[in-house]
Design a protein around this motif. Sequence first.
Motif, PDB file in Angstrom:
ATOM      1  N   ILE A 142       8.538  41.771  -6.943  1.00 42.50           N
ATOM      2  CA  ILE A 142       8.498  40.305  -7.060  1.00 42.50           C
ATOM      3  C   ILE A 142       7.300  39.876  -7.905  1.00 42.50           C
ATOM      4  CG2 ILE A 142       8.111  38.184  -5.733  1.00 42.50           C
ATOM      5  CD1 ILE A 142       9.793  39.478  -3.487  1.00 42.50           C
ATOM      6  N   VAL A 143       6.158  40.522  -7.692  1.00 38.92           N
ATOM      7  CA  VAL A 143       4.962  40.187  -8.469  1.00 38.92           C
ATOM      8  C   VAL A 143       5.205  40.480  -9.944  1.00 38.92           C
ATOM      9  CG1 VAL A 143       2.559  40.815  -8.880  1.00 38.92           C
ATOM     10  CG2 VAL A 143       3.381  40.545  -6.563  1.00 38.92           C
ATOM     11  N   ALA A 144       5.770  41.644 -10.236  1.00 41.44           N
ATOM     12  CA  ALA A 144       6.026  42.014 -11.634  1.00 41.44           C
ATOM     13  C   ALA A 144       7.007  41.036 -12.280  1.00 41.44           C
ATOM     14  CB  ALA A 144       6.573  43.436 -11.701  1.00 41.44           C
ATOM     15  N   ALA A 145       8.072  40.676 -11.548  1.00 40.75           N
ATOM     16  CA  ALA A 145       9.085  39.772 -12.112  1.00 40.75           C
ATOM     17  C   ALA A 145       8.501  38.381 -12.332  1.00 40.75           C
ATOM     18  CB  ALA A 145      10.278  39.699 -11.164  1.00 40.75           C
ATOM     19  N   SER A 146       7.723  37.877 -11.348  1.00 42.82           N
ATOM     20  CA  SER A 146       7.164  36.530 -11.495  1.00 42.82           C
ATOM     21  C   SER A 146       6.114  36.500 -12.601  1.00 42.82           C
ATOM     22  CB  SER A 146       6.576  36.049 -10.170  1.00 42.82           C
ATOM     23  OG  SER A 146       5.553  36.922  -9.756  1.00 42.82           O
ATOM     24  N   ALA A 147       5.365  37.601 -12.763  1.00 45.43           N
ATOM     25  CA  ALA A 147       4.376  37.664 -13.848  1.00 45.43           C
ATOM     26  C   ALA A 147       5.077  37.636 -15.202  1.00 45.43           C
ATOM     27  CB  ALA A 147       3.543  38.937 -13.708  1.00 45.43           C
ATOM     28  N   SER A 148       6.159  38.387 -15.334  1.00 45.15           N
ATOM     29  CA  SER A 148       6.903  38.411 -16.607  1.00 45.15           C
ATOM     30  C   SER A 148       7.461  37.034 -16.913  1.00 45.15           C
ATOM     31  CB  SER A 148       8.041  39.428 -16.530  1.00 45.15           C
ATOM     32  OG  SER A 148       7.551  40.662 -16.141  1.00 45.15           O
ATOM     33  N   LEU A 149       8.076  36.406 -15.906  1.00 48.96           N
ATOM     34  CA  LEU A 149       8.679  35.086 -16.126  1.00 48.96           C
ATOM     35  C   LEU A 149       7.604  34.073 -16.518  1.00 48.96           C
ATOM     36  CD1 LEU A 149      11.127  33.125 -15.806  1.00 48.96           C
ATOM     37  CD2 LEU A 149      10.337  32.738 -13.477  1.00 48.96           C
ATOM     38  N   SER A 150       6.510  34.081 -15.797  1.00 48.79           N
ATOM     39  CA  SER A 150       5.449  33.109 -16.053  1.00 48.79           C
ATOM     40  C   SER A 150       4.864  33.285 -17.451  1.00 48.79           C
ATOM     41  CB  SER A 150       4.356  33.281 -14.992  1.00 48.79           C
ATOM     42  OG  SER A 150       3.223  32.555 -15.333  1.00 48.79           O
ATOM     43  N   LEU A 151       4.569  34.529 -17.820  1.00 51.04           N
ATOM     44  CA  LEU A 151       3.952  34.770 -19.125  1.00 51.04           C
ATOM     45  C   LEU A 151       4.903  34.432 -20.265  1.00 51.04           C
ATOM     46  CD1 LEU A 151       1.966  38.065 -18.492  1.00 51.04           C
ATOM     47  CD2 LEU A 151       1.051  35.799 -18.970  1.00 51.04           C
ATOM     48  N   LEU A 152       6.151  34.870 -20.156  1.00 49.26           N
ATOM     49  CA  LEU A 152       7.114  34.631 -21.243  1.00 49.26           C
ATOM     50  C   LEU A 152       7.385  33.134 -21.406  1.00 49.26           C
ATOM     51  CD1 LEU A 152       9.671  37.534 -20.747  1.00 49.26           C
ATOM     52  CD2 LEU A 152       8.148  37.186 -22.673  1.00 49.26           C
ATOM     53  N   TRP A 153       7.607  32.459 -20.268  1.00 48.42           N
ATOM     54  CA  TRP A 153       7.933  31.032 -20.337  1.00 48.42           C
ATOM     55  C   TRP A 153       6.767  30.232 -20.929  1.00 48.42           C
ATOM     56  CZ3 TRP A 153      12.430  28.483 -19.537  1.00 48.42           C
ATOM     57  CH2 TRP A 153      12.370  27.093 -19.562  1.00 48.42           C
ATOM     58  N   ASN A 154       5.566  30.505 -20.422  1.00 47.67           N
ATOM     59  CA  ASN A 154       4.417  29.732 -20.889  1.00 47.67           C
ATOM     60  C   ASN A 154       4.046  30.082 -22.330  1.00 47.67           C
ATOM     61  OD1 ASN A 154       3.648  28.002 -18.621  1.00 47.67           O
ATOM     62  ND2 ASN A 154       3.459  29.935 -17.535  1.00 47.67           N
ATOM     63  N   ALA A 155       4.258  31.330 -22.736  1.00 50.30           N
ATOM     64  CA  ALA A 155       4.013  31.688 -24.140  1.00 50.30           C
ATOM     65  C   ALA A 155       4.976  30.917 -25.047  1.00 50.30           C
ATOM     66  CB  ALA A 155       4.184  33.190 -24.326  1.00 50.30           C
ATOM     67  N   THR A 156       6.229  30.826 -24.623  1.00 52.06           N
ATOM     68  CA  THR A 156       7.212  30.068 -25.411  1.00 52.06           C
ATOM     69  C   THR A 156       6.809  28.589 -25.473  1.00 52.06           C
ATOM     70  OG1 THR A 156       8.880  31.573 -24.551  1.00 52.06           O
ATOM     71  CG2 THR A 156       9.689  29.607 -25.642  1.00 52.06           C
ATOM     72  N   TRP A 157       6.314  28.072 -24.353  1.00 53.68           N
ATOM     73  CA  TRP A 157       5.916  26.663 -24.300  1.00 53.68           C
ATOM     74  C   TRP A 157       4.786  26.403 -25.298  1.00 53.68           C
ATOM     75  CZ3 TRP A 157       1.712  23.578 -23.183  1.00 53.68           C
ATOM     76  CH2 TRP A 157       1.984  22.220 -22.926  1.00 53.68           C
ATOM     77  N   PHE A 158       3.839  27.317 -25.369  1.00 55.77           N
ATOM     78  CA  PHE A 158       2.721  27.113 -26.296  1.00 55.77           C
ATOM     79  C   PHE A 158       3.176  27.217 -27.757  1.00 55.77           C
ATOM     80  CE2 PHE A 158      -0.064  27.702 -22.626  1.00 55.77           C
ATOM     81  CZ  PHE A 158      -1.007  26.708 -22.878  1.00 55.77           C
ATOM     82  N   VAL A 159       4.152  28.035 -28.034  1.00 54.28           N
ATOM     83  CA  VAL A 159       4.708  28.102 -29.403  1.00 54.28           C
ATOM     84  C   VAL A 159       5.353  26.762 -29.757  1.00 54.28           C
ATOM     85  CG1 VAL A 159       6.496  29.179 -30.824  1.00 54.28           C
ATOM     86  CG2 VAL A 159       5.027  30.597 -29.392  1.00 54.28           C
ATOM     87  N   PHE A 217       3.735  33.046  -9.293  1.00 54.21           N
ATOM     88  CA  PHE A 217       3.116  34.341  -9.607  1.00 54.21           C
ATOM     89  C   PHE A 217       1.795  34.512  -8.859  1.00 54.21           C
ATOM     90  CE2 PHE A 217      -0.218  35.996 -12.552  1.00 54.21           C
ATOM     91  CZ  PHE A 217      -0.023  37.344 -12.278  1.00 54.21           C
ATOM     92  N   LEU A 218       0.969  33.444  -8.849  1.00 57.54           N
ATOM     93  CA  LEU A 218      -0.327  33.520  -8.160  1.00 57.54           C
ATOM     94  C   LEU A 218      -0.154  33.728  -6.656  1.00 57.54           C
ATOM     95  CD1 LEU A 218      -2.530  30.803  -9.920  1.00 57.54           C
ATOM     96  CD2 LEU A 218      -2.669  33.287 -10.127  1.00 57.54           C
ATOM     97  N   GLU A 219       0.827  33.033  -6.073  1.00 59.67           N
ATOM     98  CA  GLU A 219       1.077  33.178  -4.634  1.00 59.67           C
ATOM     99  C   GLU A 219       1.547  34.586  -4.292  1.00 59.67           C
ATOM    100  OE1 GLU A 219       3.714  30.149  -3.326  1.00 59.67           O
ATOM    101  OE2 GLU A 219       2.312  28.536  -3.817  1.00 59.67           O
ATOM    102  N   SER A 220       2.448  35.136  -5.114  1.00 60.12           N
ATOM    103  CA  SER A 220       2.948  36.501  -4.879  1.00 60.12           C
ATOM    104  C   SER A 220       1.810  37.500  -4.982  1.00 60.12           C
ATOM    105  CB  SER A 220       4.030  36.865  -5.903  1.00 60.12           C
ATOM    106  OG  SER A 220       5.003  35.890  -5.963  1.00 60.12           O
ATOM    107  N   LEU A 221       0.941  37.285  -5.975  1.00 54.53           N
ATOM    108  CA  LEU A 221      -0.186  38.199  -6.170  1.00 54.53           C
ATOM    109  C   LEU A 221      -1.149  38.142  -4.985  1.00 54.53           C
ATOM    110  CD1 LEU A 221      -1.353  40.111  -8.354  1.00 54.53           C
ATOM    111  CD2 LEU A 221      -2.765  38.203  -9.117  1.00 54.53           C
ATOM    112  N   LYS A 222      -1.364  36.933  -4.477  1.00 55.62           N
ATOM    113  CA  LYS A 222      -2.273  36.756  -3.350  1.00 55.62           C
ATOM    114  C   LYS A 222      -1.743  37.472  -2.098  1.00 55.62           C
ATOM    115  CE  LYS A 222      -3.131  32.584  -1.746  1.00 55.62           C
ATOM    116  NZ  LYS A 222      -3.417  31.144  -1.750  1.00 55.62           N
ATOM    117  N   LYS A 223      -0.427  37.337  -1.887  1.00 54.93           N
ATOM    118  CA  LYS A 223       0.183  37.982  -0.718  1.00 54.93           C
ATOM    119  C   LYS A 223       0.055  39.502  -0.811  1.00 54.93           C
ATOM    120  CE  LYS A 223       3.589  34.388   0.113  1.00 54.93           C
ATOM    121  NZ  LYS A 223       4.979  33.988  -0.134  1.00 54.93           N
ATOM    122  N   THR A 224       0.334  40.042  -2.003  1.00 55.04           N
ATOM    123  CA  THR A 224       0.288  41.497  -2.177  1.00 55.04           C
ATOM    124  C   THR A 224      -1.138  42.009  -2.009  1.00 55.04           C
ATOM    125  OG1 THR A 224       2.053  41.234  -3.761  1.00 55.04           O
ATOM    126  CG2 THR A 224       0.991  43.373  -3.714  1.00 55.04           C
TER     127      THR A 224
END
Lengths: 142, 366
Positions: free
Chosen positions: B167-184, B220-227
């Motif tokens: 879950i952490v890996a998936a949420s990190a990928s989604l967050s990074l890809l989405w926000n990178a696209t947003w900045f473009v 992503f931050l919440e998942s990371l905190k839990k892990t």
Amino acid sequence: MGQSLAASWRIGKIAPEVVIDGLEASVMWYTEGKGDEDLNVHHFRRWSDDQLKELDLTQSHGFQCSLPLTPLSYEGTLVRIRWCVRLRLFCSVGRDSVAQVPFQLTSDAVPGLLTSRMAVVTAAVDQLDGTSAAGRAPAGRS
Amino acid sequence: MRLPKPWTKKRGSRLLGGAFSGAIGEAMLLAGLFLLGVFTSALVLFQRFAAASLGASGVTDRFVSDEASSSTLGFWIVMVLSLAMLALGGGGIVYRLIRIGASDERRLAMAGRGVVGDQTAGGESARPSSSDLAPMPTVPQGRGLTDSPGVHQSYRLASDGSNQARIVAASASLSLLWNATWFVLLAVVVSGFLNDRPRWVLTFLLFPFAGIGWWAFRYFLESLKKTAGVGATIVEISDHPLEPGEPYTLFISQSGKLNLRRLRIELVCDEESTYRQGTDLRIDRHRAYSHILHTQRDLTIDPHHPWEQELGFSLPADAMHSFQSAHNAVCWKITVSGDARPWPSFCQSFPVVVHPPAGPPIRHPR
């Protein structure tokens, strides 16, 4: 390799119009249960029609093989592992005839819980009157 | 005579038609594919290389459009499709021919081991395959399980991976890809304003996109905190692979900063079956054996003092060995599960391999 297995086969009566094209004997395991079937042939032997003509089919003909240590026979809820000697007879008329003798591959390290047993069956075959196959499981580890 | 209905649902193992008619139909379909592939590829090759020199391409024009055949891209697309049909049809026909006259057992025996003539035995026999010659076929080797030496016991067992890490890996990928696209997209909008060519639609779309990006980043931050809060679980064992009836010692360590309502350590055996249901591939599991090795309630763990425990256990004398085939498996593992506060409950699995009793001698690397 583990125990050795000796099996024998014979064909009792053959209708005159039936010509046997070949015979295959396999020592194999297969799975039963909820999952898709897995099977593996551990030992395989085939007799062609020319080789069968030289044999007296009413007499017993045997073969031997060494069995592997695993997989042991298993009776689970989702998975069951069965061992058998399967004899497949190819006839010129009609479908193939299959006779199958189950046996248990067990470990003799735990007496009373896992014991080998002998299994003998007679299979009726449509085209051949009185075909039978017999297999004998080993009593101990060789 | 009953005609086969292709729209009727097939139930169980019954066949709608004869096996022979099915084989004929399949062979006709494959042969048709093969011939269509030959025809199309010949047509395209003729159009490209021969028609120009002959000066007459009227026949090919009726079947292949100019766009498809004259351009390089179109030529290769049609060629790839033709070759796919050739491979599918030709390969399928060869596969069908091999299946004719050979039983399932013979095909399996021939696969990977070769059928040899055995004159002395009066028959043709098959050598055992390399997998059969292995000391224990269908038993997982478990080599990776003994790679890590332990500190307190001989081997440190590897976890089979928890859902939380995925879950952490998936949420990190989604967050990074989405926000990178947003900045473009933000850069495109800003450049539009700077060049006096504002993109208003894209500008307004950036707001909802930013909301989605913020939600993904928070998740992503919440998942990371839990892990990170649960901490690492370490399981070490005195010997491996296991054998029924033999005694073993287990060392468990749970770190993190958490209050546990309950911590439980179990030795379990699961049966796993993989099967097809329609077009879906399903996995079914059944717990065939479960033995609680240790359970403890109301436990507090702080980061500087991990919870540690040493346990002794032995497998039942009639335990089934580990088994792995293409669609079925019998898996043994040690599970460490906890009901944690404030983090969610966790369950870590540590697979072990069980050999049959009195199997071949085990090599001890240490």
